[in-house]
Design an enzyme around this catalytic site. Structure first.
Site, PDB file in Angstrom:
ATOM      1  N   SER A 143     127.340 -22.193  43.948  1.00 36.13           N
ATOM      2  CA  SER A 143     128.424 -21.358  44.463  1.00 36.13           C
ATOM      3  C   SER A 143     128.280 -21.105  45.953  1.00 36.13           C
ATOM      4  CB  SER A 143     128.380 -20.010  43.730  1.00 36.13           C
ATOM      5  OG  SER A 143     129.228 -19.079  44.362  1.00 36.13           O
ATOM      6  N   TYR A 175     124.063 -12.262  41.853  1.00 36.38           N
ATOM      7  CA  TYR A 175     124.728 -13.496  41.426  1.00 36.38           C
ATOM      8  C   TYR A 175     124.402 -14.639  42.389  1.00 36.38           C
ATOM      9  CZ  TYR A 175     128.341 -17.012  40.822  1.00 36.38           C
ATOM     10  OH  TYR A 175     128.982 -18.211  40.660  1.00 36.38           O
ATOM     11  N   LYS A 204     122.043 -18.294  41.893  1.00 39.19           N
ATOM     12  CA  LYS A 204     122.426 -19.692  42.162  1.00 39.19           C
ATOM     13  C   LYS A 204     121.411 -20.351  43.105  1.00 39.19           C
ATOM     14  CE  LYS A 204     125.930 -19.835  39.476  1.00 39.19           C
ATOM     15  NZ  LYS A 204     126.018 -20.760  38.349  1.00 39.19           N
TER      16      LYS A 204
HETATM   17  N1  LIG Z   1     135.078 -19.412  38.911  1.00 42.41           N
HETATM   18  C1  LIG Z   1     134.508 -19.280  40.111  1.00 42.41           C
HETATM   19  O1  LIG Z   1     135.084 -18.667  41.000  1.00 42.41           O
HETATM   20  C2  LIG Z   1     133.161 -19.920  40.407  1.00 42.41           C
HETATM   21  C3  LIG Z   1     132.779 -20.087  41.742  1.00 42.41           C
HETATM   22  C4  LIG Z   1     131.534 -20.666  42.021  1.00 42.41           C
HETATM   23  C5  LIG Z   1     130.719 -21.060  40.979  1.00 42.41           C
HETATM   24  N2  LIG Z   1     131.112 -20.866  39.689  1.00 42.41           N
HETATM   25  C6  LIG Z   1     130.218 -21.259  38.619  1.00 42.41           C
HETATM   26  O2  LIG Z   1     130.880 -22.171  37.766  1.00 42.41           O
HETATM   27  C7  LIG Z   1     130.421 -22.014  36.432  1.00 42.41           C
HETATM   28  C8  LIG Z   1     131.597 -21.852  35.493  1.00 42.41           C
HETATM   29  O3  LIG Z   1     132.376 -20.737  35.915  1.00 42.41           O
HETATM   30  P1  LIG Z   1     133.736 -20.341  35.202  1.00 42.41           P
HETATM   31  O4  LIG Z   1     134.621 -19.793  36.228  1.00 42.41           O
HETATM   32  O5  LIG Z   1     134.220 -21.446  34.347  1.00 42.41           O
HETATM   33  O6  LIG Z   1     133.218 -19.123  34.305  1.00 42.41           O
HETATM   34  P2  LIG Z   1     133.566 -18.769  32.784  1.00 42.41           P
HETATM   35  O7  LIG Z   1     132.994 -17.421  32.526  1.00 42.41           O
HETATM   36  O8  LIG Z   1     134.997 -18.991  32.484  1.00 42.41           O
HETATM   37  O9  LIG Z   1     132.738 -19.871  32.008  1.00 42.41           O
HETATM   38  C9  LIG Z   1     131.366 -19.761  31.748  1.00 42.41           C
HETATM   39  C10 LIG Z   1     131.157 -20.257  30.336  1.00 42.41           C
HETATM   40  O10 LIG Z   1     129.760 -20.247  30.043  1.00 42.41           O
HETATM   41  C11 LIG Z   1     129.567 -19.626  28.771  1.00 42.41           C
HETATM   42  N3  LIG Z   1     128.208 -19.051  28.813  1.00 42.41           N
HETATM   43  C12 LIG Z   1     127.723 -18.094  29.659  1.00 42.41           C
HETATM   44  N4  LIG Z   1     126.433 -17.876  29.402  1.00 42.41           N
HETATM   45  C13 LIG Z   1     126.080 -18.724  28.393  1.00 42.41           C
HETATM   46  C14 LIG Z   1     124.878 -18.984  27.694  1.00 42.41           C
HETATM   47  N5  LIG Z   1     123.751 -18.323  27.972  1.00 42.41           N
HETATM   48  N6  LIG Z   1     124.874 -19.927  26.741  1.00 42.41           N
HETATM   49  C15 LIG Z   1     126.024 -20.608  26.418  1.00 42.41           C
HETATM   50  N7  LIG Z   1     127.189 -20.415  27.049  1.00 42.41           N
HETATM   51  C16 LIG Z   1     127.215 -19.471  28.024  1.00 42.41           C
HETATM   52  C17 LIG Z   1     130.675 -18.614  28.639  1.00 42.41           C
HETATM   53  O11 LIG Z   1     130.972 -18.275  27.296  1.00 42.41           O
HETATM   54  C18 LIG Z   1     131.836 -19.362  29.297  1.00 42.41           C
HETATM   55  O12 LIG Z   1     132.539 -20.152  28.365  1.00 42.41           O
HETATM   56  C19 LIG Z   1     129.463 -20.830  36.452  1.00 42.41           C
HETATM   57  O13 LIG Z   1     128.135 -21.335  36.554  1.00 42.41           O
HETATM   58  C20 LIG Z   1     129.827 -20.104  37.716  1.00 42.41           C
HETATM   59  O14 LIG Z   1     128.755 -19.372  38.255  1.00 42.41           O
HETATM   60  C21 LIG Z   1     132.318 -20.318  39.385  1.00 42.41           C
END
Ligand SMILES: NC(=O)c1ccc[n+]([C@@H]2O[C@H](COP(=O)([O-])OP(=O)(O)OC[C@H]3O[C@@H](n4cnc5c(N)ncnc54)[C@H](O)[C@@H]3O)[C@@H](O)[C@H]2O)c1
Length: 332
Positions: free
Chosen positions: A122, A146, A150
């Site tokens: 991120s 957070y 990362k």
């Molecule tokens: N959306 C953003 O703005 C953004 C920005 C930068 C990085 N990210 C990263 O991208 C990734 C996905 O983000 P997203 O927006 O799809 O989030 P999201 O919350 O929609 O998806 C995360 C998924 O991981 C699952 N999950 C969480 N912990 C878990 C565990 N211990 N075991 C199994 N499943 C688990 C959740 O149920 C969910 O389905 C994350 O790592 C997040 O940090 C997201």
């Protein structure tokens, strides 16, 4: 390839799964549904016209991860918590899930001989930077648990690559927004913290005006600048990342457009696309936030030829279609 997608029932993971299936890969999803939706994977199956094996489990569950890794060539690791403010309130949860669970995932990958990894990092690793746009060589100055989680994830990957000869790519996302063009999968606006889903929630619900956090940033209109990337571009970037995997290397790339937009510009795009003014109130800055974060996306472009070129209006239009057609998210 046969790919394991952790967190494949989430916003980004589900869109990436659909993109990978369309490109001819086979995909297994593991997700504990803590913030994701089983229905998202069902809709991916409908759109792709094929089944997606689903393991309903926490990635800290070694036996479940072992089962899910059977025959897998590479892992795309999305499963994590992602809300900056929540991480300030509960840093221990972010340590346990975003960092601690890597021990199980990586341990089972090592045991199964799966040596290829694409990791969701991120822009939060950078914190507040003086130099814009932000290159991957910028100092890592996370301003929240957070962001720190990362940084730790990337550092553990470094050691798996050095010690075990893995191939890894970490993608530092800059504000993914928008939805799949079908309007069938996207980010539910209810409970979402990010700007665009919150703005769209304010349009579909009378009692949920958007709060603009900070109007005194040192930017042209006083609202915070972010580099937004369309979820479809981000999904495509993961295919390019798989192609860029090289033995013994951990490549780290920004994924953004390099063209930031302010909160005020996002609200103007919402007005253009929906024909309505987003109800909003002005509020103070939030802890852990920053004035401006813009990617220098040139390293990824040079390595893969990939450019994210979908516009802000495209992002808002797809997100609005998804929200209008699914006002209750995946629940109804
Ligand atoms: N959306 C953003 O703005 C953004 C920005 C930068 C990085 N990210 C990263 O991208 C990734 C996905 O983000 P997203 O927006 O799809 O989030 P999201 O919350 O929609 O998806 C995360 C998924 O991981 C699952 N999950 C969480 N912990 C878990 C565990 N211990 N075991 C199994 N499943 C688990 C959740 O149920 C969910 O389905 C994350 O790592 C997040 O940090 C997201």
């Amino acid at each position: 390839m046969k790919l394991l997608v952790t967190g494949g029932a989430g916003y980004i993971g589900s869109t990436v799964v659909l993109d990978l299936l369309a490109a001819g890969h086979r995909v297994v999803v593991i997700d504990d549904l803590s913030t994701g939706y089983r229905e998202a994977v069902r809709r991916v199956e409908q759109l792709a016209g094929q089944d997606v094996p689903f393991v309903h489990a926490d990635i800290a569950d070694a036996a479940a991860v072992r089962r899910a890794l059977n025959g897998v060539d590479a892992v795309l690791h999305f499963a994590a918590f992602k809300v900056v403010g929540e991480s300030m309130a509960h840093p221990e949860r972010y340590l346990a899930n975003n960092v601690g669970a890597l021990g199980t995932l990586f341990g089972e990958m090592a045991r199964a001989g799966v040596r290829r990894l694409v990791y969701s990092s991120s822009a939060a690793v950078y914190g507040t930077q003086r130099e814009m746009p932000i290159a991957e060589t910028a100092p890592l100055l996370p301003e929240s648990p957070y962001g720190l989680s990362k940084v730790h994830g990337e550092q553990w990957i470094d050691w798996m690559v050095r010690c075990h000869g893995w191939s890894a790519v970490s993608l530092r996302y800059f504000n993914p927004v928008g939805a799949h063009a079908s309007g069938r999968i996207g980010q539910p606006v209810e409970g979402a913290q990010a700007l665009l889903p919150r703005a769209l929630l304010a349009l579909v619900r009378d009692d949920a005006p958007l709060t603009v956090f900070g109007t005194d940033w040192s930017t042209a209109d006083g609202t915070a600048l972010r580099d937004y990337i369309h979820i479809a571009d981000l999904a495509a970037a993961h295919r390019h990342a798989l192609d860029a995997l090289a033995p013994g290397q951990h490549a780290i790339f920004n994924v953004g457009t390099g063209r930031p937009h302010s909160v005020a510009e996002v609200l103007a795009a919402c007005r253009r696309v929906t024909g309505r003014e987003v109800p909003h109130v002005l509020g103070p800055r939030r802890p852990g936030d920053m004035a401006c974060a813009t990617a220098d996306p040139s390293r990824f472009r040079a390595a893969t030829g990939f450019t994210a070129d979908r516009t802000l209006d495209d992002m808002v239009a797809t997100a609005w279609r998804w929200t209008e057609e699914n006002p209750g998210g995946y629940g109804g």
